[in-house]
Design a protein around this motif. Structure first.
Motif, mmCIF file in Angstrom:
data_model
loop_
_atom_site.group_PDB
_atom_site.id
_atom_site.type_symbol
_atom_site.label_atom_id
_atom_site.label_comp_id
_atom_site.label_asym_id
_atom_site.label_seq_id
_atom_site.Cartn_x
_atom_site.Cartn_y
_atom_site.Cartn_z
ATOM 1 N N ILE A 114 0.761 -1.245 -0.163
ATOM 2 C CA ILE A 114 -0.020 0.162 0.024
ATOM 3 C C ILE A 114 0.848 1.284 0.066
ATOM 4 O O ILE A 114 0.567 2.323 -0.751
ATOM 5 C CB ILE A 114 -0.781 -0.058 1.139
ATOM 6 C CG1 ILE A 114 -1.872 -1.023 0.970
ATOM 7 C CG2 ILE A 114 -1.717 1.364 1.265
ATOM 8 C CD1 ILE A 114 -2.842 -1.253 2.247
ATOM 9 N N GLY A 117 2.240 1.958 -3.467
ATOM 10 C CA GLY A 117 1.236 2.492 -4.210
ATOM 11 C C GLY A 117 0.988 1.162 -5.318
ATOM 12 O O GLY A 117 0.254 1.258 -6.084
ATOM 13 N N ASP A 120 -2.814 0.204 -5.619
ATOM 14 C CA ASP A 120 -3.695 1.392 -6.721
ATOM 15 C C ASP A 120 -3.860 0.563 -8.090
ATOM 16 O O ASP A 120 -4.901 0.582 -8.829
ATOM 17 C CB ASP A 120 -2.892 2.522 -6.666
ATOM 18 C CG ASP A 120 -3.075 3.464 -5.790
ATOM 19 O OD1 ASP A 120 -4.109 3.033 -4.720
ATOM 20 O OD2 ASP A 120 -2.372 4.106 -5.373
ATOM 21 N N ARG A 121 -2.591 -0.196 -8.498
ATOM 22 C CA ARG A 121 -2.504 -0.784 -9.696
ATOM 23 C C ARG A 121 -3.470 -2.238 -9.579
ATOM 24 O O ARG A 121 -4.261 -2.438 -10.763
ATOM 25 C CB ARG A 121 -1.239 -1.170 -10.295
ATOM 26 C CG ARG A 121 -0.893 -2.155 -11.381
ATOM 27 C CD ARG A 121 -1.568 -1.502 -12.486
ATOM 28 N NE ARG A 121 -1.634 -2.268 -13.892
ATOM 29 C CZ ARG A 121 -2.064 -2.054 -14.789
ATOM 30 N NH1 ARG A 121 -3.185 -1.119 -14.726
ATOM 31 N NH2 ARG A 121 -2.038 -2.872 -15.930
ATOM 32 N N ARG A 123 -5.992 -2.452 -8.033
ATOM 33 C CA ARG A 123 -7.662 -2.291 -7.794
ATOM 34 C C ARG A 123 -8.037 -1.875 -9.309
ATOM 35 O O ARG A 123 -9.250 -1.972 -9.428
ATOM 36 C CB ARG A 123 -7.704 -1.037 -6.862
ATOM 37 C CG ARG A 123 -7.513 -1.701 -5.377
ATOM 38 C CD ARG A 123 -7.746 -0.493 -4.530
ATOM 39 N NE ARG A 123 -9.029 0.154 -4.541
ATOM 40 C CZ ARG A 123 -9.576 1.270 -4.044
ATOM 41 N NH1 ARG A 123 -8.726 2.084 -3.405
ATOM 42 N NH2 ARG A 123 -10.630 1.601 -4.133
ATOM 43 N N SER A 124 -7.144 -1.444 -10.209
ATOM 44 C CA SER A 124 -7.684 -0.997 -11.627
ATOM 45 C C SER A 124 -7.578 -2.146 -12.494
ATOM 46 O O SER A 124 -8.009 -1.872 -13.625
ATOM 47 C CB SER A 124 -6.501 0.053 -11.973
ATOM 48 O OG SER A 124 -5.365 -0.607 -12.516
ATOM 49 N N LYS A 282 -10.049 1.763 0.146
ATOM 50 C CA LYS A 282 -8.583 2.180 0.410
ATOM 51 C C LYS A 282 -8.210 3.146 -0.603
ATOM 52 O O LYS A 282 -8.291 3.014 -1.763
ATOM 53 C CB LYS A 282 -7.573 0.981 0.521
ATOM 54 C CG LYS A 282 -6.336 1.533 1.020
ATOM 55 C CD LYS A 282 -6.449 1.840 2.475
ATOM 56 C CE LYS A 282 -4.901 2.195 2.989
ATOM 57 N NZ LYS A 282 -5.123 2.626 4.430
#
Length: 282
Positions: A114, A117, A120-121, A123-124, A282
């Protein structure tokens, strides 16, 4: 000549773009990966992290061996009359304690990703949402297996003799892995809630340390005060240690196995949805 060529290229550019778009639309999209395949992929990622950072295996090799040697030879004579007798009782307990303690690193790994980062990838991506979490737990299951194998090899060298044989050992380790998988969801939740990996480790140790020591890992609870027995006898670690100890001894402690699986189901049902809710927000 160059002016004419440039003009022709400009006229053909929209045609080429439209043809490419039509080709992409006409082509069928690849099927969406299944939840199993994505979970296994993330699990393989966790294993590769162990490969590239082998120092992570220190906690599943040196630490359990050190605990086993210390408790066997320091307390074996006082508690059981001899280290060889005590190791028959304490090895399954220390095996449980060692594996349960390293479950906290699941939450640490989640927190590190987390902060970098990486999540973030994840979750996409068009994948099953829980697969990233399940992958962490599958990768850590390898660490639990390595810890169990190391402990058993050292125990056999020191004189441990499981009457349950190979079948009892496999059944005991299998039950331990099931419980540890469910128990790890608690630390994934903390990994999502807390800000730093040090915070995750601190909170995890505050829970794991008393929970493992206030159990029947090292001694029979009957020697404890009555008020403490009430807690110890109902601890999930006590049920787990008793079940693993019984299976490796060639017995079938149905009650302890049932309690262990019940605790595992409770952890999974309660902390699994909470973890995924935190992950989605998140």
């Amino acid at each position: 000549m160059s002016t004419a060529t440039s003009t022709e290229s400009k006229e053909l550019a929209p045609v080429r773009t439209e043809s490419l778009a039509a080709l992409l639309i006409a082509r069928e999209r690849p099927p969406r990966p299944s939840s199993l395949s994505t979970s296994l992929t993330f699990g393989w990622r966790a294993i590769l992290k162990i490969k590239h950072v082998p120092e992570q295996l220190f906690d599943v090799t040196a630490f359990p061996i050190m605990n086993l040697l210390m408790f066997t030879y320091l307390f074996g004579g006082a508690l059981a009359g001899s280290p060889s007798d005590y190791i028959q009782f304490v090895l399954p307990g220390i095996l449980v304690m060692s594996v349960v303690m390293i479950t906290m690193y699941t939450g640490v790994s989640v927190n590190i990703d987390i902060e970098k980062g990486v999540f973030d990838r994840f979750r996409s991506l068009p994948i099953w949402r829980p697969s990233a979490m399940v992958g962490y737990l599958l990768g850590d299951a390898l660490r639990y297996t390595i810890a169990s194998a190391v402990m058993l090899v050292v125990g056999l060298v020191l004189g441990y003799r499981p009457d349950g044989g190979f079948t009892g050992i496999v059944a005991g380790i299998g039950l331990l892995l099931v419980f540890s998988f469910a128990f790890s969801w608690i630390w994934t939740m903390f990994g999502l809630m807390l800000r730093t990996e040090k915070s995750v480790m601190s909170v995890s140790m505050m829970v794991i340390f008393p929970l493992t020591f206030l159990s029947n890992v090292f001694v029979d609870p009957r020697t404890m005060p009555g008020w403490l027995q009430a807690f110890v006898n109902n601890s999930p670690i006590t049920h787990l240690a008793s079940a693993v100890r019984g299976l490796m001894a060639g017995e079938w402690p149905a009650g302890e196995i049932g309690w262990t699986l019940g605790w595992a189901a409770l952890f999974l049902v309660v902390f699994g949805p909470v973890t995924m809710r935190l992950y989605n927000r998140k």
